[in-house]
Design an enzyme around this catalytic site. Structure first.
Site, PDB file in Angstrom:
ATOM      1  N   HIS A 229      -3.196   8.269  -3.399  1.00 38.56           N
ATOM      2  CA  HIS A 229      -3.104   7.386  -2.308  1.00 38.56           C
ATOM      3  C   HIS A 229      -4.698   6.731  -2.099  1.00 38.56           C
ATOM      4  O   HIS A 229      -5.021   5.675  -2.162  1.00 38.56           O
ATOM      5  CB  HIS A 229      -2.426   7.599  -1.082  1.00 38.56           C
ATOM      6  CG  HIS A 229      -2.556   6.343  -0.252  1.00 38.56           C
ATOM      7  ND1 HIS A 229      -1.589   5.484  -0.295  1.00 38.56           N
ATOM      8  CD2 HIS A 229      -3.428   6.123   0.568  1.00 38.56           C
ATOM      9  CE1 HIS A 229      -2.101   4.622   0.525  1.00 38.56           C
ATOM     10  NE2 HIS A 229      -3.016   5.050   1.240  1.00 38.56           N
ATOM     11  N   TYR A 233      -7.168   3.106  -2.110  1.00 42.16           N
ATOM     12  CA  TYR A 233      -8.073   2.496  -1.374  1.00 42.16           C
ATOM     13  C   TYR A 233      -9.248   2.390  -1.958  1.00 42.16           C
ATOM     14  O   TYR A 233     -10.338   1.570  -1.394  1.00 42.16           O
ATOM     15  CB  TYR A 233      -8.234   3.443   0.186  1.00 42.16           C
ATOM     16  CG  TYR A 233      -7.135   2.848   1.014  1.00 42.16           C
ATOM     17  CD1 TYR A 233      -7.215   1.810   1.582  1.00 42.16           C
ATOM     18  CD2 TYR A 233      -5.854   3.548   1.083  1.00 42.16           C
ATOM     19  CE1 TYR A 233      -6.214   1.271   2.543  1.00 42.16           C
ATOM     20  CE2 TYR A 233      -4.720   2.973   1.768  1.00 42.16           C
ATOM     21  CZ  TYR A 233      -4.821   1.903   2.715  1.00 42.16           C
ATOM     22  OH  TYR A 233      -3.966   1.576   3.436  1.00 42.16           O
ATOM     23  N   HIS A 380       5.234  -4.202  -5.528  1.00 42.10           N
ATOM     24  CA  HIS A 380       4.286  -4.209  -4.522  1.00 42.10           C
ATOM     25  C   HIS A 380       2.896  -3.974  -4.947  1.00 42.10           C
ATOM     26  O   HIS A 380       1.969  -4.522  -4.278  1.00 42.10           O
ATOM     27  CB  HIS A 380       4.772  -2.822  -3.619  1.00 42.10           C
ATOM     28  CG  HIS A 380       3.575  -2.272  -2.967  1.00 42.10           C
ATOM     29  ND1 HIS A 380       3.162  -2.932  -1.562  1.00 42.10           N
ATOM     30  CD2 HIS A 380       2.710  -1.028  -2.831  1.00 42.10           C
ATOM     31  CE1 HIS A 380       2.386  -2.151  -1.054  1.00 42.10           C
ATOM     32  NE2 HIS A 380       2.173  -1.025  -1.685  1.00 42.10           N
ATOM     33  N   PHE A 381       2.539  -3.021  -5.914  1.00 37.60           N
ATOM     34  CA  PHE A 381       1.272  -2.580  -6.406  1.00 37.60           C
ATOM     35  C   PHE A 381       0.722  -3.931  -7.224  1.00 37.60           C
ATOM     36  O   PHE A 381      -0.714  -4.030  -7.314  1.00 37.60           O
ATOM     37  CB  PHE A 381       0.939  -1.423  -6.551  1.00 37.60           C
ATOM     38  CG  PHE A 381       1.736  -1.113  -7.971  1.00 37.60           C
ATOM     39  CD1 PHE A 381       0.911  -1.540  -9.229  1.00 37.60           C
ATOM     40  CD2 PHE A 381       2.760  -0.022  -8.090  1.00 37.60           C
ATOM     41  CE1 PHE A 381       1.607  -1.092 -10.317  1.00 37.60           C
ATOM     42  CE2 PHE A 381       3.005   0.342  -9.183  1.00 37.60           C
ATOM     43  CZ  PHE A 381       2.636  -0.327 -10.468  1.00 37.60           C
ATOM     44  N   HIS A 382       1.586  -4.841  -7.733  1.00 36.87           N
ATOM     45  CA  HIS A 382       1.034  -6.114  -8.189  1.00 36.87           C
ATOM     46  C   HIS A 382       0.625  -7.202  -7.233  1.00 36.87           C
ATOM     47  O   HIS A 382      -0.263  -7.884  -7.528  1.00 36.87           O
ATOM     48  CB  HIS A 382       1.976  -6.313  -9.341  1.00 36.87           C
ATOM     49  CG  HIS A 382       2.142  -5.873 -10.687  1.00 36.87           C
ATOM     50  ND1 HIS A 382       2.812  -4.587 -10.842  1.00 36.87           N
ATOM     51  CD2 HIS A 382       1.183  -6.105 -11.907  1.00 36.87           C
ATOM     52  CE1 HIS A 382       2.336  -4.121 -12.097  1.00 36.87           C
ATOM     53  NE2 HIS A 382       1.546  -4.958 -12.782  1.00 36.87           N
ATOM     54  N   ARG A 445      11.652   1.555 -11.854  1.00 38.25           N
ATOM     55  CA  ARG A 445      10.287   0.996 -12.681  1.00 38.25           C
ATOM     56  C   ARG A 445      10.304   2.019 -13.920  1.00 38.25           C
ATOM     57  O   ARG A 445      11.012   3.010 -13.953  1.00 38.25           O
ATOM     58  CB  ARG A 445       9.279   1.385 -11.843  1.00 38.25           C
ATOM     59  CG  ARG A 445       9.185   2.863 -11.225  1.00 38.25           C
ATOM     60  CD  ARG A 445       8.108   3.213 -10.187  1.00 38.25           C
ATOM     61  NE  ARG A 445       6.703   2.853 -10.388  1.00 38.25           N
ATOM     62  CZ  ARG A 445       5.620   3.586  -9.722  1.00 38.25           C
ATOM     63  NH1 ARG A 445       5.935   4.181  -8.893  1.00 38.25           N
ATOM     64  NH2 ARG A 445       4.429   3.228 -10.357  1.00 38.25           N
ATOM     65  N   ARG A 446       9.009   1.795 -14.584  1.00 38.75           N
ATOM     66  CA  ARG A 446       8.656   2.601 -15.744  1.00 38.75           C
ATOM     67  C   ARG A 446       9.862   2.838 -16.731  1.00 38.75           C
ATOM     68  O   ARG A 446      10.202   4.175 -16.985  1.00 38.75           O
ATOM     69  CB  ARG A 446       8.200   4.047 -15.243  1.00 38.75           C
ATOM     70  CG  ARG A 446       7.093   3.828 -14.205  1.00 38.75           C
ATOM     71  CD  ARG A 446       6.577   5.582 -14.102  1.00 38.75           C
ATOM     72  NE  ARG A 446       5.653   5.349 -13.041  1.00 38.75           N
ATOM     73  CZ  ARG A 446       5.839   6.134 -11.803  1.00 38.75           C
ATOM     74  NH1 ARG A 446       6.687   6.700 -11.408  1.00 38.75           N
ATOM     75  NH2 ARG A 446       4.680   5.935 -11.078  1.00 38.75           N
TER      76      ARG A 446
END
Ligand SMILES: [Cu+2]
Ligand SMILES: [Cu+2]
Lengths: 555, 158, 40
Positions: A229, A233, A380-382, A445-446
């Site tokens: 995590h 950041y 989301h993380f794209h 995913r994946r």
């Protein structure tokens, strides 16, 4: 307002030798962008069901390359290039010793990257960048990853040494804001990557070499997510540095508040790390109470982002009103909409609104079951990494690279950069939008293309997977465009001077309380929170550990 | 430190919203028992087939418990055993699953049943199946080359 | 702390902008929560 092509004098120029070190990092970053991006394109094509990979290459191999190169290599190298330049620009030229340490770090990371890449290409390490024990990769892959982490510590220490030197030379004064932010980011990085280093050095390497037979799977995952995590950041904070320090200067305004900027970074330092369980919410062996406790801490980390949103809008509004804007939203039109250095990161900021909202949902304890390991998370993380962070990095590259190479961003390139960002926005809206929706339906995913045994539910996912391929293809065009601009700035753009924009603090802002730079206090809180959030569940994990797992190579 | 009036409003609103989210999920979890799957039951991953209940995968009617059925799944690369199950509409079901080899996922598409299966651990989740139909069970954690072919089927019948 | 009586900058637009973000977060969160409650 300064225009992009203006040849101004009197800029503080990053020293040539430091520029070389920063540029070395930036080269690797953009090579990683190209290869990793190409793998991303192949993935979306495969998953549309219309395309199969040639030469026995597997989906999970390119997925591993994509994740490692874009999630770890592009980010870490660009961040280090940017941070080295920022420290040199604001705290002064590195000493020869600091610079040599910086180079040692660079070559250590690069050796590790090459070693790990070779193992992935040989299909000896299709374990994805999250490692996934008891899937067992070749030990060279793990050693390579360890070198990347250790190299980043060495390179990070070079930057920290400059900060320490500055503080000694200027007692009682707040350090240059961006240098301070760099050091916060490095402190967070070093503390969190200790977790993954312990996992790799004490668990994965001895186990992959056959020195031990068994591995404690849950402990390895917990160590990974203790790192995983704060890793996000570590990507985000350099984007915040650009937003807080550089963007106000580009729009011709001032930094809204130095103190609030430092406060939000210190809050990131203390709340980014003790939250890894929000990636393990659906895992057995961890008590729901401790998961919930880390969920509470995760919500705390939202607060500095709320502060950031306010500060950014405030600096925009104050600047717009200075320029004579009227009404509630008149200032919005006064922003420099023709300047790529502003527009590109601005799109990144806008993307952080849905990205942040999605992140809060993901971390909401049992609600994680709706989306855990679905392609929603990829969507989301794209938005966070591949839009917010990456567009901010692109926007920064458009002044950072010419500053370092002694060239300028021409009008045409500035224009192309804005087009690039629009292409990116369109491609990402389609791809990430489709991923979010179909993720809610349950698409994982994946995963390679599959009809899931003719399941009706899975048949409904295919149109969205085709949309992902369309969006992903548009994004790849975006990658070609940015590489063209970057190549131009590196080798072909006209010679000239480009500013490294560093904002000044508004005269209305109050003096920065020195407590914000008291590392003893903040690091103590940081470590206490980590111990609070992790000690009991980890002891429980070790004491109640089931028999360990032997290694598997199932790819 | 001086903070602008609107910024105070904004932080108050933001922090309150976060607290509201936390209270809602906290009450659902600790008062109504809607926890994310967090079982603390341990097993030797190499002897799964010999140990109850995994020596007998499938649907079992139970009496005198808070649930009507226990559904036992064994995952291994790249299969679920059983490959298909049927439970009656409206019944309360406890899903009990584990893995014999690597980490797998256990997700019932379109539902909240979504848990990690890790070697050495038993994963459990209790829910009332209040929608009829066929629901795809699939592995959502990368487990190797056959990962995307790893499926089973949950049939909720009237 | 200094006791400046300087008046605060006009930030109405900022307030509305962040309120938009707040509303967006609240609405999407409750939609997701509804989905969670609705599913078994
Ligand atoms: Cu996270
Ligand atoms: Cu799998």
């Amino acid at each position: 307002m300064t225009t992009v092509t203006e040849k101004a004098k009197g800029f503080i120029q990053v020293d040539k030798r430091d520029a070389k070190l920063a540029l070395a990092h930036i080269y690797v970053a953009f090579i990683a962008l190209f290869i990793g991006g190409l793998c991303g394109l192949l993935q979306v094509l495969v998953r549309s069901g219309q395309f199969t990979l040639p030469w026995g290459i597997t989906y999970y191999q390119i997925l591993t390359v994509h994740g490692v190169l874009l999630g770890l290599i592009l980010t870490t190298y660009f961040i280090f290039g940017f941070q080295i330049a920022a420290v040199s620009r604001t705290a002064g030229t590195l000493t020869d010793k600091q610079r040599s340490i910086g180079w040692i770090g660079f070559w250590t990371m690069t050796a590790g990257t090459v070693a790990a890449s070779i193992m992935v290409l040989l299909n000896e390490a299709s374990v994805l960048y999250t490692f996934y024990a008891p899937l067992q990769a070749h030990w060279i892959f793990y050693v390579g990853m360890a070198l990347v982490v250790v190299g980043s510590w060495i390179g990070g220490i070079a930057q920290i040494m400059k900060y320490v030197e500055w503080r000694k030379a200027n007692p009682g004064q707040p350090s240059p804001l961006i240098t301070f932010m760099v050091v916060v980011n490095l402190a967070m990085w070093i503390i969190c990557s200790l977790g993954v280093a312990v996992e790799v050095v004490f668990q994965l390497i001895p186990w992959s070499l056959g020195w031990v037979d068994k591995i404690d799977v849950l402990l390895s995952r917990t160590l990974f997510w203790y790192f995983g995590h704060p890793l996000v950041y570590f990507w985000l904070l350099p984007a915040y540095m650009v937003w807080y320090v550089v963007i106000p200067k580009i729009i011709g305004g001032k930094i809204f508040s130095d103190a609030l900027a430092r406060l939000s970074f210190m809050l990131f330092l203390i709340f980014s790390i003790p939250v890894g369980f929000h990636h393990q919410l659906t895992e057995p062996g961890i008590d729901s109470f401790w998961k919930y406790l880390q969920v509470v801490l995760t919500m705390m980390v939202v607060i500095p982002s709320l502060l950031t949103a306010f500060s950014l809008f405030a600096s925009f509004e104050i600047r717009g009103r200075e320029l004579g804007a009227k009404g509630v939203f008149g200032w919005f039109k006064k922003l420099p909409w023709k300047d790529a250095r502003f527009v590109v990161p601005f799109i990144g900021m806008a993307a952080f609104i849905p990205a942040g909202a999605g992140g809060i949902i993901n971390a909401s304890h049992q609600m994680n079951q709706i989306i855990h390991n679905t392609i929603w998370v990829t969507g989301h993380f794209h938005l966070t990494l591949a839009t917010t962070v990456v567009l901010t990095f692109f926007g920064a590259a458009y002044w950072l690279i010419p500053h370092l190479t002694g060239r300028i961003l021409t009008k045409q390139m500035n224009h192309l950069a804005i087009i690039q960002a629009i292409v990116w926005t369109v491609g990402m809206s389609i791809m990430s939008g489709a991923m979010h929706i179909v993720g809610l339906f349950g698409a994982p995913r994946r995963s390679d293309f599959s009809t899931y045994g003719g399941s009706e539910q899975a048949a409904d996912w295919i149109p969205y997977q085709i949309a992902q391929a369309v969006g992903g293809t548009i994004l790849f065009i975006g990658i070609i465009l940015v590489l063209y601009i970057v190549a131009h700035l590196l080798w072909f753009a006209p010679k000239g001077k480009t500013e490294f924009p560093i904002g000044e603090v508004s005269e209305h802002a109050e003096k920065t309380p020195m407590v914000l730079e008291n590392w003893k206090i903040w690091l103590t809180i940081c470590i206490l929170l980590i111990l609070f959030a992790y000690t009991i569940p980890v002891i429980d994990m070790i004491q109640n550990a089931p028999p360990g797992s032997k290694g598997y190579k199932l790819w | 430190m001086h903070i602008h009036k609107y910024e105070k409003w904004w932080l108050t609103l933001g922090a309150t919203s976060l607290v509201v989210f936390l209270i809602i999920v906290g009450i659902s979890a600790f008062h109504y028992g809607s926890h994310p799957p967090s079982a603390k039951v341990y097993i030797d991953p190499e002897r799964v087939d010999e140990i109850a209940p995994f020596n007998n995968p499938g649907v079992h009617k139970v009496e005198g418990k808070d649930w009507d059925y226990e559904v036992v799944f064994v995952a291994s690369a790249f299969y679920y055993n059983p490959p298909e199950i049927e439970v009656p509409f409206g019944s309360t079901v406890k899903f009990i699953a584990t893995t014999k080899d690597v980490v797998h996922g256990f997700q019932v598409a379109g539902t909240n049943i979504n848990m990690m299966l890790e070697p050495g651990y038993v994963s459990e989740y209790v829910t009332t199946v209040d929608k009829a139909g066929e629901f795809l069970i699939l592995c959502n954690e990368y487990c190797g080359v056959g990962h995307s072919t790893m499926t089973s089927m949950l049939k909720v019948v009237e | 702390m200094s006791k400046k009586q300087e008046k605060e900058p006009e930030l109405k637009g900022t307030l509305y902008s962040v309120l938009f973000i707040g509303t967006f977060i609240l609405v999407t969160w409750f939609m997701a929560f509804y989905l969670f409650i609705d599913r078994f």
